[in-house]
Design a protein around this motif. Structure first.
Motif, PDB file in Angstrom:
ATOM      1  N   VAL A   1       1.460   0.587  -6.598  1.00 32.45           N
ATOM      2  CA  VAL A   1       1.505  -0.884  -6.562  1.00 32.45           C
ATOM      3  C   VAL A   1       2.787  -1.385  -7.220  1.00 32.45           C
ATOM      4  O   VAL A   1       3.485  -2.255  -6.683  1.00 32.45           O
ATOM      5  CB  VAL A   1       0.253  -1.484  -7.257  1.00 32.45           C
ATOM      6  CG1 VAL A   1       0.419  -2.988  -7.455  1.00 32.45           C
ATOM      7  CG2 VAL A   1      -1.002  -1.191  -6.444  1.00 32.45           C
TER       8      VAL A   1
ATOM      9  N   GLY B   1       5.750  -1.200  -5.185  1.00 31.14           N
ATOM     10  CA  GLY B   1       5.777  -2.095  -4.039  1.00 31.14           C
ATOM     11  C   GLY B   1       5.340  -1.469  -2.732  1.00 31.14           C
ATOM     12  O   GLY B   1       5.588  -2.010  -1.654  1.00 31.14           O
TER      13      GLY B   1
ATOM     14  N   ASN C   1      -0.604  -2.739  -1.893  1.00 27.79           N
ATOM     15  CA  ASN C   1      -1.014  -4.049  -2.395  1.00 27.79           C
ATOM     16  C   ASN C   1      -2.504  -3.987  -2.722  1.00 27.79           C
ATOM     17  O   ASN C   1      -3.352  -4.144  -1.839  1.00 27.79           O
ATOM     18  CB  ASN C   1      -0.732  -5.135  -1.346  1.00 27.79           C
ATOM     19  CG  ASN C   1      -1.128  -6.516  -1.836  1.00 27.79           C
ATOM     20  OD1 ASN C   1      -1.266  -6.748  -3.035  1.00 27.79           O
ATOM     21  ND2 ASN C   1      -1.338  -7.426  -0.898  1.00 27.79           N
TER      22      ASN C   1
ATOM     23  N   SER D   1      -5.476  -5.203  -5.605  1.00 24.78           N
ATOM     24  CA  SER D   1      -5.793  -6.037  -6.764  1.00 24.78           C
ATOM     25  C   SER D   1      -6.704  -5.323  -7.754  1.00 24.78           C
ATOM     26  O   SER D   1      -6.666  -5.579  -8.952  1.00 24.78           O
ATOM     27  CB  SER D   1      -6.443  -7.354  -6.317  1.00 24.78           C
ATOM     28  OG  SER D   1      -7.618  -7.090  -5.571  1.00 24.78           O
TER      29      SER D   1
ATOM     30  N   TYR E   1      -4.417  -1.199   2.563  1.00 21.45           N
ATOM     31  CA  TYR E   1      -3.660  -1.536   1.347  1.00 21.45           C
ATOM     32  C   TYR E   1      -2.131  -1.414   1.455  1.00 21.45           C
ATOM     33  O   TYR E   1      -1.428  -1.841   0.533  1.00 21.45           O
ATOM     34  CB  TYR E   1      -4.127  -0.647   0.181  1.00 21.45           C
ATOM     35  CG  TYR E   1      -5.553  -0.907  -0.214  1.00 21.45           C
ATOM     36  CD1 TYR E   1      -5.942  -2.134  -0.716  1.00 21.45           C
ATOM     37  CD2 TYR E   1      -6.527   0.088  -0.082  1.00 21.45           C
ATOM     38  CE1 TYR E   1      -7.251  -2.378  -1.093  1.00 21.45           C
ATOM     39  CE2 TYR E   1      -7.847  -0.138  -0.452  1.00 21.45           C
ATOM     40  CZ  TYR E   1      -8.203  -1.383  -0.958  1.00 21.45           C
ATOM     41  OH  TYR E   1      -9.501  -1.610  -1.325  1.00 21.45           O
TER      42      TYR E   1
ATOM     43  N   VAL F   1       1.648  -2.196   1.998  1.00 20.79           N
ATOM     44  CA  VAL F   1       2.429  -3.433   2.061  1.00 20.79           C
ATOM     45  C   VAL F   1       3.102  -3.502   3.423  1.00 20.79           C
ATOM     46  O   VAL F   1       3.705  -2.520   3.867  1.00 20.79           O
ATOM     47  CB  VAL F   1       3.482  -3.455   0.939  1.00 20.79           C
ATOM     48  CG1 VAL F   1       4.417  -4.662   1.137  1.00 20.79           C
ATOM     49  CG2 VAL F   1       2.799  -3.512  -0.415  1.00 20.79           C
TER      50      VAL F   1
END
Length: 198
Positions: A139, A142, A145, A147, A196, A198
């Motif tokens: 994460v 980058g 993504n 949470s 997930y 990016v």
């Protein structure tokens, strides 16, 4: 391997088998001694009580866990490649017949006397921390993504265990063959990346 070490392992193996077949409460040290082909005195020389013997079984499972999966994020290495390696290492652990036997024994005892293995289960669950750290690094880099990396780690392992753990432990199904393992790993990685990346 020293003779004493061989006997100790024979006792552990016998205990795992007897606990799996009869349950912890219904297994005596006499039964374990007979199954291990050693005297009852030898059993007690290595393990002063049945509870201590069970703790040794828990420790054996924790040792398998800690040795099985090494998860370290590698910046610059394709994320699919890294996740595939993690999944492959997990499948190797889950395919070990000794691991499956240990899991059955521990799960059965967890249902009857959960307090006996609560601390050990917390240690087992903490191994997800390696994958969580890996996910956090991805994460930060980058690439992913996410949470809630704790949720995602459980989710990833669950995609594999649905085919390579629960059917074997609960229903006694055969472990997937190499072709099936590859399909399970590829689909788990693809689904995870699809959710997930990016």
């Amino acid at each position: 391997m020293a003779r004493s070490t061989e006997k100790k392992q024979a006792i552990l193996n016998a205990a795992i088998s007897e606990f799996k077949n009869n349950g912890f409460a219904n297994t005596s040290m006499d039964q374990i001694a007979m199954a291990a082909a050693v005297s009852k005195r030898t059993v007690y020389n290595h393990f002063a009580s049945k509870d201590i013997l069970f703790e040794a079984i828990l420790n054996q499972m924790l040792t398998l866990f800690s040795a099985a999966v090494c998860v370290k994020y590698q910046q610059g290495t394709p994320i699919v490649e890294q996740l595939t390696q993690i999944a492959e290492q997990e499948v190797v652990l889950l395919s070990d017949p000794a691991f499956v036997d240990l899991a059955r024994v521990i799960m059965a005892e967890m249902m009857h006397t959960p307090e006996r293995i609560n601390s050990a289960m917390k240690q087992v669950e903490s191994r997800d921390g390696d994958l969580i750290s890996w996910l956090n690094a991805a994460v930060c880099d980058g690439v992913l993504n996410i949470s809630d990396t704790s949720f995602a780690a459980t989710q990833f392992y669950s995609l594999i265990k649905a085919f390579c753990f629960w059917p074997q432990v609960v229903q006694g199904q055969a472990f997937p063959d190499k072709k099936q393992q590859s399909m399970i790993i590829d689909s788990a990685v693809t689904m995870f990346i699809g959710a997930y990346k990016v």
